[in-house]
Each structure stands twice: as C-alpha cells, then as structure tokens.
Design a protein around this motif. Structure first.
Motif, short mmCIF file in Angstrom:
data_model
loop_
_atom_site.label_atom_id
_atom_site.label_comp_id
_atom_site.label_asym_id
_atom_site.label_seq_id
_atom_site.Cartn_x
_atom_site.Cartn_y
_atom_site.Cartn_z
N LEU A 126 0.83 -1.20 0.00
CA LEU A 126 0.00 0.00 0.00
C LEU A 126 0.87 1.26 0.00
O LEU A 126 0.58 2.23 -0.69
CB LEU A 126 -0.93 -0.01 1.21
N VAL A 131 -4.62 2.08 -4.83
CA VAL A 131 -5.19 1.38 -3.68
C VAL A 131 -6.70 1.19 -3.88
O VAL A 131 -7.24 0.10 -3.66
CB VAL A 131 -4.91 2.15 -2.38
N THR A 147 -3.65 -6.20 -0.98
CA THR A 147 -2.78 -5.08 -0.65
C THR A 147 -2.25 -5.27 0.77
O THR A 147 -3.01 -5.66 1.68
CB THR A 147 -3.54 -3.75 -0.74
#
Length: 268
Positions: free
Chosen positions: A14, A22, A74
C-alpha cells in the motif's frame, strides 16, 4: 541465491502505491487488505529489537506477492508496536497499553476498510500480541459485519513443517531461538550478531503451559522475561542457519498465500 526481502513492493505494498491504485485494488471483488502486526522488543544480544516487525512484514509481503497475479490483495505498512510489558525490564522495548493498541488497530482497520476492501487479515508476528489480535478481530468484525475479518499468528501456520526441519528440541524455538534466528539469518543476515548468541531453553514450571513458539498449552502465565533468561533470548539460536530459515520462509509464505486465495474466493 539468498532471498532479498522487499521493503516495498509496487504491486502489493500500500505504501508504494497512489491512492487511486489502492482504490482500484479495493474495488475488485474479494479484495483483501493484509496488516502485518509486530513489536519492538528485546530479542537477546544477537537479534535486533525490530525482529517481530521485520519478519511479520516480510512474511506478509512475500505471501501476497505469491498470489498477486490471481487475487486483489494489498499489504499495509506494518503496525510496529506490540504488547510487550514482559520485556521492558531487559531494555530496548517500546510497548503500549493493551487498550491503546486495540484502539489503534481498530482505527487503522476503520480507515483502511473505507477504501472498499472486502476482507481484512491481521498477520501477527509476536506471541504476546495473540490476545490483542483476537480482541481486534472481534471488535472490528462486530463493527463491520459485512466484511470478512481474520487474524492469525504466522508461525502457528507451519507447526508440522517446524517439526521436520528443526535441529533443536522442544524449547529451542522460543523467543530469539532457532526459529526467529534462522529466519533472520536468511532474510536479514547483516542484523544477526553470531558472536553473541547466549540463550536459555524455555523451561516453564507448569506442564500445561507453552514450551515453544509452536508447542502451546492451555495454561497462560505472566512472567518478566528475565525469569526465563539472563540475556532475554529463549531457545537454541546457536543451531540456527539460513537454510532452515529459507525452508521456514518458503513454507509459511506458501501456506499464507493459499489462505489469501481462500479468503478471496469466499468473499468474491
């Protein structure tokens, strides 16, 4: 060839992505946000105080890399402060109150999930965090009934593998012992002081208490760590090696990667 741990991976980290990237991952069906949770605490004289955070982050990032071509996942920057009051007397430790850390984990989850992720996985790397992770899963899950909330302690995923590769007996893979030292020798060899590896095998008084990172028991007991070891290290770091660390790392990242795929499939 020695594995070079990735601090930030453009595809899954991230912290290496733009806000739009994201959001794009989070918008996909079955998307997962993984949060490594570690600690800053003494690990004897041979390992750095950031060991738990370094390992949790490396394990989570590599696991996500393994499956990133198949699923939207992520990895958040690691939550570096764990619950470690039992290490304070030996120095080098930064900890927080249980309630404070729980609130912070819930706050991070709250804001992370605002991006639209369908699942959150807390990947813990510190045994003392286990009650904290369990409480966080309950609190976050209660607040977000439409999101899959999970938590685990990564080294518990490979108990069977540990038994096949370990060179120490029960009690040798405890705090700063063969397990963590082997992983650090493989991932961060320059941070391991092989000239100062004094440690004591874990020998808890109660038979039903834990004796190892992967040999737990039903009895929980609080002791400052100097009651176990003069150096703060418990186990057998002297038998650790990078080859064992590679086997442990490959095994745990494969297992965790498979779990990520399973979580995605359930929530897609």
């Amino acid at each position: 060839m020695m594995f070079e741990p990735t601090r930030l991976n453009k595809k899954v980290s991230l912290g290496a992505q733009s806000a739009n990237s994201v959001a794009d991952t989070a918008d996909k069906d079955g998307s997962i946000l993984a949060l490594p949770v570690g600690s800053i605490e003494q690990h004897g004289e041979h390992l750095p105080v950031m060991t738990d955070t370094l390992l949790a982050n490396s394990v989570t990032t590599k696991s996500a890399e393994r499956v990133a071509s198949k699923i939207p996942v992520t990895v958040a920057p690691p939550f570096w402060s764990g619950y470690s009051p039992h290490h304070l007397s030996l120095g080098g430790t930064l900890t927080g109150e249980f309630s404070t850390l729980l609130d912070l984990l819930c706050d991070i989850a709250e804001t992370g999930l605002e991006n639209g992720f369908d699942a959150l996985l807390l990947v813990n790397g510190h045994g003392g965090n286990t009650p904290l992770i369990n409480a966080a899963v309950s609190e976050i899950g209660s607040a977000h009934p439409d999101v899959e909330i999970l938590g685990l302690t990564y080294f518990e995923l490979i108990a069977d593998l540990v038994e096949t590769v370990r060179k120490s007996g029960v009690g040798g893979m405890a705090h700063g012992g063969e397990f963590e030292t082997s992983l650090m020798m493989y991932l961060y060899p320059k941070l391991v002081d092989t000239d100062n590896m004094a440690a004591t095998y874990w020998n808890e008084h109660y038979e039903q208490s834990g004796d190892d990172l992967v040999v737990s028991g039903p009895v929980s007991v609080y002791r400052p760590f100097e009651q176990y070891s003069e150096t703060g290290a418990i186990g057998a770091p002297e038998v650790a090696n990078a080859d064992t660390g590679e086997q442990l790392f490959d095994g745990v990242t494969e297992t965790l990667g498979n779990l990520l795929v399973e979580v995605h499939q359930k929530n897609a």
